[in-house]
Design a protein around this motif. Structure first.
Motif, PDB file in Angstrom:
ATOM      1  N   LEU A  96     -12.551  -0.895   1.131  1.00 33.08           N
ATOM      2  CA  LEU A  96     -11.651  -0.311   0.131  1.00 33.08           C
ATOM      3  C   LEU A  96     -10.386   0.247   0.779  1.00 33.08           C
ATOM      4  O   LEU A  96      -9.289   0.164   0.204  1.00 33.08           O
ATOM      5  CB  LEU A  96     -12.373   0.787  -0.650  1.00 33.08           C
ATOM      6  N   SER A 103      -9.391  -1.132  -3.863  1.00 31.23           N
ATOM      7  CA  SER A 103      -9.722   0.266  -4.159  1.00 31.23           C
ATOM      8  C   SER A 103      -9.240   0.663  -5.546  1.00 31.23           C
ATOM      9  O   SER A 103      -9.939   1.380  -6.282  1.00 31.23           O
ATOM     10  CB  SER A 103      -9.111   1.183  -3.098  1.00 31.23           C
ATOM     11  N   ARG A 104      -8.051   0.183  -5.937  1.00 27.69           N
ATOM     12  CA  ARG A 104      -7.540   0.494  -7.269  1.00 27.69           C
ATOM     13  C   ARG A 104      -8.360  -0.200  -8.360  1.00 27.69           C
ATOM     14  O   ARG A 104      -8.566   0.350  -9.440  1.00 27.69           O
ATOM     15  CB  ARG A 104      -6.078   0.104  -7.374  1.00 27.69           C
ATOM     16  N   ASP A 107     -12.182   1.560  -8.211  1.00 24.90           N
ATOM     17  CA  ASP A 107     -12.329   3.015  -8.287  1.00 24.90           C
ATOM     18  C   ASP A 107     -13.039   3.482  -9.562  1.00 24.90           C
ATOM     19  O   ASP A 107     -14.006   4.258  -9.487  1.00 24.90           O
ATOM     20  CB  ASP A 107     -10.958   3.690  -8.159  1.00 24.90           C
ATOM     21  N   ILE A 150     -18.104   6.605  -1.692  1.00 28.57           N
ATOM     22  CA  ILE A 150     -17.099   7.511  -2.258  1.00 28.57           C
ATOM     23  C   ILE A 150     -16.705   8.581  -1.254  1.00 28.57           C
ATOM     24  O   ILE A 150     -15.509   8.849  -1.037  1.00 28.57           O
ATOM     25  CB  ILE A 150     -17.629   8.141  -3.560  1.00 28.57           C
ATOM     26  N   TYR A 153     -14.861   6.959   1.865  1.00 29.95           N
ATOM     27  CA  TYR A 153     -13.556   6.416   1.479  1.00 29.95           C
ATOM     28  C   TYR A 153     -12.557   7.541   1.185  1.00 29.95           C
ATOM     29  O   TYR A 153     -11.382   7.452   1.565  1.00 29.95           O
ATOM     30  CB  TYR A 153     -13.696   5.512   0.262  1.00 29.95           C
ATOM     31  N   ASN A 154     -13.006   8.591   0.513  1.00 30.53           N
ATOM     32  CA  ASN A 154     -12.115   9.735   0.258  1.00 30.53           C
ATOM     33  C   ASN A 154     -11.638  10.362   1.560  1.00 30.53           C
ATOM     34  O   ASN A 154     -10.490  10.794   1.667  1.00 30.53           O
ATOM     35  CB  ASN A 154     -12.831  10.769  -0.602  1.00 30.53           C
TER      36      ASN A 154
END
Length: 265
Positions: A96, A103-104, A107, A150, A153-154
């Motif tokens: 991502l 990713s967009r 999400d 999540i 990736y954040n």
């Protein structure tokens, strides 16, 4: 300066010893009160049992060898789910980050999948994959993969922009940027994901065994409820707690080794 350092180390050692002693005292007090409450019938011993009955149950099943297959099955399912969940989650997070378009696109799907009750997915996995090891691991992955993706990736997205700009000014490729900046800066979060996934993997495995297993600690709990043997239920929970603690400590040891090795590099 050296004396100050020695005094600091001694204070830290005394604090660690005091914390350990307090933890042991709380555990011993809890077990003693539970034992007394069960024997004196302050609580219903049929429903809540008491420690000596639980340990007698555990010892009996260990001595006759009937407990080990259940422990072996649950631990193997948990280890596979834990390892695959962490690896797949980290790989998805890297993908991502590498492809912003993906990713967009994904999400909102990640948010929805994370909010789904994982127990509801269990029967679907059982029908799709059949009752057994694979379906239980699939339930475990449904618990671990999304939250790992999540979180990591954040963290990838929150790396300080200044570091990224400096590396790009020196002409680094995207692969070098990921290897030299993104991954090292996210290493503590990845280690934290390992610790979190220990608990999540156990949750996923026990839920899967509730639904379909004929062997495992989750199966023992369900069987105990069915025959109204709450001593078996609670003793199985004690075994789960003990094995999960050992697994968590192994992850903590791995964390220290990986962290030390990373710092050396």
């Amino acid at each position: 300066m050296e004396d100050l350092h020695l005094r600091f180390k001694k204070r830290a050692q005394r604090l660690t010893a005091a914390v350990g002693a307090t933890q042991i005292a709380i555990l011993v007090l809890f077990v003693a009160l539970w034992e007394a409450a069960g024997r004196l019938r302050w609580i219903d011993p049929l429903l809540f049992s008491y420690p000596s009955k639980l340990f007698n149950q555990i010892w009996t099943t260990i001595a006759d060898g009937s407990l080990w297959p259940h422990i072996g099955m649950t631990v193997s399912e948990t280890a596979v789910g834990f390892a695959l969940g962490t690896l797949l989650g980290t790989a998805l997070a890297a993908a991502l980050w590498w492809f912003p378009f993906l990713s967009r696109v994904f999400d909102p799907y990640l948010v929805v999948l994370n909010s789904l009750p994982k127990v509801a997915l269990g029967p679907l996995f059982i029908v799709l994959l059949g009752p057994g090891f694979v379906s239980i691991v699939a339930v475990t992955l449904s618990v671990t993969v999304i939250i790992t993706t999540i979180n990591i990736y954040n963290q990838f997205r929150e790396i300080e922009a200044g570091f990224i700009k400096v590396v790009r000014l020196f002409g680094a490729s995207r692969a070098q940027l990921f290897r030299l900046v993104i991954l090292p800066a996210s290493f503590p979060v990845i280690i934290s994901a390992l610790k979190v996934n220990v608990g999540l993997a156990w949750v996923g495995v026990i839920v899967g065994e509730f639904l379909v297993a004929k062997l495992g600690l989750g199966y023992l709990i369900i069987y105990g409820f069915q025959v109204f043997n709450f001593t078996l239920v609670l003793s199985s929970l004690v075994v789960i707690a003990a094995v999960a603690t050992v697994m968590y400590q192994l992850v903590a040891i791995l964390e220290r080794k990986l962290t030390n090795g990373w710092r050396e590099r």
